[in-house]
Write an enzyme that holds these catalytic residues in place. Sequence first.
Site, short mmCIF file in Angstrom:
data_model
loop_
_atom_site.label_atom_id
_atom_site.label_comp_id
_atom_site.label_asym_id
_atom_site.label_seq_id
_atom_site.Cartn_x
_atom_site.Cartn_y
_atom_site.Cartn_z
N VAL A 61 42.90 35.03 46.28
CA VAL A 61 44.02 35.88 45.89
C VAL A 61 43.59 37.32 45.64
O VAL A 61 44.42 38.24 45.71
CB VAL A 61 44.75 35.34 44.65
CG1 VAL A 61 45.31 33.94 44.92
CG2 VAL A 61 43.86 35.34 43.41
N TYR A 154 39.67 39.73 30.18
CA TYR A 154 40.72 38.71 30.31
C TYR A 154 42.00 39.15 29.60
O TYR A 154 43.11 39.02 30.13
CB TYR A 154 40.19 37.40 29.74
CG TYR A 154 41.00 36.17 30.07
CD1 TYR A 154 41.03 35.67 31.35
CD2 TYR A 154 41.70 35.49 29.07
CE1 TYR A 154 41.76 34.52 31.66
CE2 TYR A 154 42.42 34.35 29.35
CZ TYR A 154 42.45 33.86 30.65
OH TYR A 154 43.17 32.74 30.94
#
Length: 243
Positions: A61, A154
């Site tokens: 992706v 993150y």
Amino acid sequence: MKKYALVTGGSRGIGRAVCVKLAAMDYNVIINYRSQQEEAEKTLQLVRETGGDGEILCFDVSDRQETESVLELWNDRHPDDYIEVLVNNAGICRDNLMLWMVPEEWDEVIDISLHGFYNVTRPLLKKMLLRKYGRIINISSVSGLKGMPGQINYSAAKGAIIAATRTLSREIARKGVTVNAVAPGFIQTDMLENMEKEAVKAQIPAGRIGEANEVAELVGFLASKQASYITGAIIPVDGGLTA
């Protein structure tokens, strides 16, 4: 007419549970993976055990050209169909304190979680809008709602996904396409392997670690027609961690 759903990072963990849930909802599930082909095949087997069907689709992706090429080939093979449910689940952790974080740890997390959202969503959006129906469900994290030390990369990626979810939902709501985000807390997946479970539980008001199927149940609802008036929502599944 067959209904199709694409789950990125569908080979394991939350992605696997979501694939099984959507298969039980009569979707033909497209299971995306990057490198874990054997795990993706296990997910496909579980999908078929529900009585449903699906296929596995290998692409990274974070690679825009590869993603667009693979999705274009899928569309060419299915000229009368479209992917009406997209679950942007692909993501990785490369935890470190900001002081010690090397550029590769920052880039890889941002590339997969955030750039991956753009790379997959944009090519699929046009057909959803033309058909005036679609469901986009982004898997964010409590790290995007509440800063987690050692996860600045993150948290940045997942926080950006939350902002993108809210913005895109406003852009396309009139076209019958909803965009929502699910923010899991501590869920029993590979990401918890190196954590001290009792210490984790002590942080959670519910006193336990969540299960992947509990996240999948919410994703299934958001993917359904019953959720047509819910868009732009960010829903934690965290046992009260962010309450």
